[in-house]
Design an enzyme around this catalytic site. Sequence first.
Site, PDB file in Angstrom:
ATOM      1  N   MET A 246     -12.258   3.856  -1.016  1.00  0.00           N
ATOM      2  CA  MET A 246     -12.923   4.240   0.240  1.00  0.00           C
ATOM      3  C   MET A 246     -13.673   5.529  -0.049  1.00  0.00           C
ATOM      4  O   MET A 246     -13.282   6.622   0.382  1.00  0.00           O
ATOM      5  CB  MET A 246     -11.876   4.414   1.349  1.00  0.00           C
ATOM      6  CG  MET A 246     -11.450   3.084   1.949  1.00  0.00           C
ATOM      7  SD  MET A 246      -9.925   3.207   2.881  1.00  0.00           S
ATOM      8  CE  MET A 246      -8.780   3.042   1.538  1.00  0.00           C
TER       9      MET A 246
ATOM     10  N   MET B 142      -9.251   7.723  -1.205  1.00  0.00           N
ATOM     11  CA  MET B 142     -10.122   8.235  -0.136  1.00  0.00           C
ATOM     12  C   MET B 142     -10.696   9.583  -0.554  1.00  0.00           C
ATOM     13  O   MET B 142      -9.991  10.407  -1.147  1.00  0.00           O
ATOM     14  CB  MET B 142      -9.320   8.413   1.154  1.00  0.00           C
ATOM     15  CG  MET B 142      -8.585   7.168   1.599  1.00  0.00           C
ATOM     16  SD  MET B 142      -7.864   7.396   3.237  1.00  0.00           S
ATOM     17  CE  MET B 142      -6.818   5.945   3.358  1.00  0.00           C
TER      18      MET B 142
ATOM     19  N   SER C 114       0.834  -1.207   0.000  1.00  0.00           N
ATOM     20  CA  SER C 114       0.000   0.000   0.000  1.00  0.00           C
ATOM     21  C   SER C 114       0.867   1.255   0.000  1.00  0.00           C
ATOM     22  O   SER C 114       1.536   1.563   0.991  1.00  0.00           O
ATOM     23  CB  SER C 114      -0.904   0.017   1.234  1.00  0.00           C
ATOM     24  OG  SER C 114      -1.552   1.279   1.302  1.00  0.00           O
TER      25      SER C 114
ATOM     26  N   ASP D 297      -6.524  -6.065   5.434  1.00  0.00           N
ATOM     27  CA  ASP D 297      -5.950  -4.739   5.187  1.00  0.00           C
ATOM     28  C   ASP D 297      -5.960  -3.940   6.482  1.00  0.00           C
ATOM     29  O   ASP D 297      -7.031  -3.610   6.997  1.00  0.00           O
ATOM     30  CB  ASP D 297      -6.782  -4.040   4.102  1.00  0.00           C
ATOM     31  CG  ASP D 297      -6.193  -2.696   3.682  1.00  0.00           C
ATOM     32  OD1 ASP D 297      -5.097  -2.354   4.154  1.00  0.00           O
ATOM     33  OD2 ASP D 297      -6.853  -2.019   2.873  1.00  0.00           O
TER      34      ASP D 297
ATOM     35  N   ASP E  96      -4.949   3.288  -2.039  1.00  0.00           N
ATOM     36  CA  ASP E  96      -6.068   3.642  -1.171  1.00  0.00           C
ATOM     37  C   ASP E  96      -6.666   4.968  -1.620  1.00  0.00           C
ATOM     38  O   ASP E  96      -6.114   6.035  -1.337  1.00  0.00           O
ATOM     39  CB  ASP E  96      -5.567   3.749   0.276  1.00  0.00           C
ATOM     40  CG  ASP E  96      -5.245   2.389   0.854  1.00  0.00           C
ATOM     41  OD1 ASP E  96      -6.152   1.537   0.903  1.00  0.00           O
ATOM     42  OD2 ASP E  96      -4.079   2.167   1.250  1.00  0.00           O
TER      43      ASP E  96
ATOM     44  N   HIS F 117      -1.101  -1.582  -3.983  1.00  0.00           N
ATOM     45  CA  HIS F 117      -2.427  -1.260  -3.423  1.00  0.00           C
ATOM     46  C   HIS F 117      -2.549   0.261  -3.332  1.00  0.00           C
ATOM     47  O   HIS F 117      -1.708   0.930  -2.757  1.00  0.00           O
ATOM     48  CB  HIS F 117      -2.502  -1.898  -2.037  1.00  0.00           C
ATOM     49  CG  HIS F 117      -3.794  -1.736  -1.306  1.00  0.00           C
ATOM     50  ND1 HIS F 117      -4.833  -2.633  -1.413  1.00  0.00           N
ATOM     51  CD2 HIS F 117      -4.211  -0.799  -0.411  1.00  0.00           C
ATOM     52  CE1 HIS F 117      -5.832  -2.271  -0.622  1.00  0.00           C
ATOM     53  NE2 HIS F 117      -5.483  -1.146  -0.007  1.00  0.00           N
TER      54      HIS F 117
ATOM     55  N   HIS G 190      -8.318   0.268  -3.960  1.00  0.00           N
ATOM     56  CA  HIS G 190      -9.254   0.158  -2.834  1.00  0.00           C
ATOM     57  C   HIS G 190     -10.008   1.482  -2.719  1.00  0.00           C
ATOM     58  O   HIS G 190      -9.441   2.490  -2.282  1.00  0.00           O
ATOM     59  CB  HIS G 190      -8.427  -0.141  -1.563  1.00  0.00           C
ATOM     60  CG  HIS G 190      -9.214  -0.244  -0.306  1.00  0.00           C
ATOM     61  ND1 HIS G 190      -8.633  -0.293   0.934  1.00  0.00           N
ATOM     62  CD2 HIS G 190     -10.555  -0.299  -0.081  1.00  0.00           C
ATOM     63  CE1 HIS G 190      -9.562  -0.383   1.868  1.00  0.00           C
ATOM     64  NE2 HIS G 190     -10.735  -0.376   1.279  1.00  0.00           N
TER      65      HIS G 190
ATOM     66  N   MET H 184     -11.316  -5.489   6.475  1.00  0.00           N
ATOM     67  CA  MET H 184     -10.533  -4.414   7.095  1.00  0.00           C
ATOM     68  C   MET H 184     -10.181  -4.860   8.512  1.00  0.00           C
ATOM     69  O   MET H 184     -11.075  -5.187   9.308  1.00  0.00           O
ATOM     70  CB  MET H 184     -11.334  -3.109   7.133  1.00  0.00           C
ATOM     71  CG  MET H 184     -11.657  -2.532   5.770  1.00  0.00           C
ATOM     72  SD  MET H 184     -10.229  -2.359   4.668  1.00  0.00           S
ATOM     73  CE  MET H 184      -9.199  -1.226   5.613  1.00  0.00           C
TER      74      MET H 184
HETATM   75  C1  DX5 Z   1      -6.368   1.880   5.600  1.00  0.00           C
HETATM   76  C2  DX5 Z   1      -5.941   1.442   4.233  1.00  0.00           C
HETATM   77  C3  DX5 Z   1      -4.786   0.538   4.239  1.00  0.00           C
HETATM   78  C4  DX5 Z   1      -3.515   1.144   4.767  1.00  0.00           C
HETATM   79  C5  DX5 Z   1      -2.862   0.093   5.588  1.00  0.00           C
HETATM   80  O1  DX5 Z   1      -7.587   2.531   5.531  1.00  0.00           O
HETATM   81  O2  DX5 Z   1      -7.003   0.794   3.559  1.00  0.00           O
HETATM   82  O3  DX5 Z   1      -4.532  -0.015   2.949  1.00  0.00           O
HETATM   83  O4  DX5 Z   1      -2.617   1.572   3.790  1.00  0.00           O
HETATM   84  O5  DX5 Z   1      -1.813   0.680   6.230  1.00  0.00           O
HETATM   85  P1  DX5 Z   1      -0.917  -0.081   7.299  1.00  0.00           P
HETATM   86  O6  DX5 Z   1      -0.333  -1.267   6.618  1.00  0.00           O
HETATM   87  O7  DX5 Z   1       0.072   0.947   7.683  1.00  0.00           O
HETATM   88  O8  DX5 Z   1      -1.837  -0.459   8.429  1.00  0.00           O
HETATM   89 ZN    ZN Z   2      -6.485  -0.276   1.676  1.00  0.00          ZN
END
Ligand code: DX5
Ligand code: ZN
Length: 222
Positions: free
Chosen positions: A68, A37, A8, A175, A35, A33, A66, A137
């Site tokens: 969000m 948001m 990620s 994740d 993220d 990955h 991903h 999650m």
């Molecule tokens: C959190 C994300 C994750 C995040 C995980 O909302 O969806 O993908 O990057 O980060 P770590 O590995 O630092 O917990």
């Molecule tokens: Zn994620």
Amino acid sequence: MDVTISASVLAADHGALADAARSAAAAGADMIHLDVMDGRFVPPITFGQEAVRALRRTVGLPLDVHLMIVEPERHIASFAAAGATIITVHAEAAVHLHRLLADIRGAGCRAGVALNPATPVTVLEHVLDLADLVLLMTVNPGYGGQSFLTGSVAKLARLQDLLRGLHPRPLVGVDGGVNPQTAPLACGAGADLLVAGTAIFEAADPATAIAALRRARPEPRT
Ligand code: DX5
Ligand code: ZN
């Protein structure tokens, strides 16, 4: 089957995402990955289609996107066109999850569905044949660097019950808070895919970190 490691880039320098993706690839990651948001489904705003497009040009690895975001149905075609390999949507953000997963496949991507820690796995019962990935999650989404919620192990077991007898069956991913200490818990409970940000990008040596995550999967019984 070997565990799949998705790195990620949320945990990387956002001014140098391409370098981060290249270094994760060189260190042995299987996927990148991203993220996405929107400041609504989760408080932060990160990056969007252009970042996906840029990383598509940069690395040959599958891009695991991903989302969000609220109203994910509005953005499937554009993330697919940008080069996403997997598009994962949150069940909590989807009013019509069944149609949405079918539309992701229809756009030429693999379809993933993510569940927040509070959402029971049973919401997936009638869409499992449309999902290529179920992403549990293991933290509340929105931020990297949080601690793995240990209640996730029981939830993974519930998910395995739900998947029993299903052919083909979706990959199971986790994740949040995944590191060499927590990865064995997840893999022992059936996780096939580990998403990790901090554990890879803040490690002294990302290749060593990825190798340590990979060792979390118990050897298959012969
Ligand atoms: C959190 C994300 C994750 C995040 C995980 O909302 O969806 O993908 O990057 O980060 P770590 O590995 O630092 O917990
Ligand atoms: Zn994620």
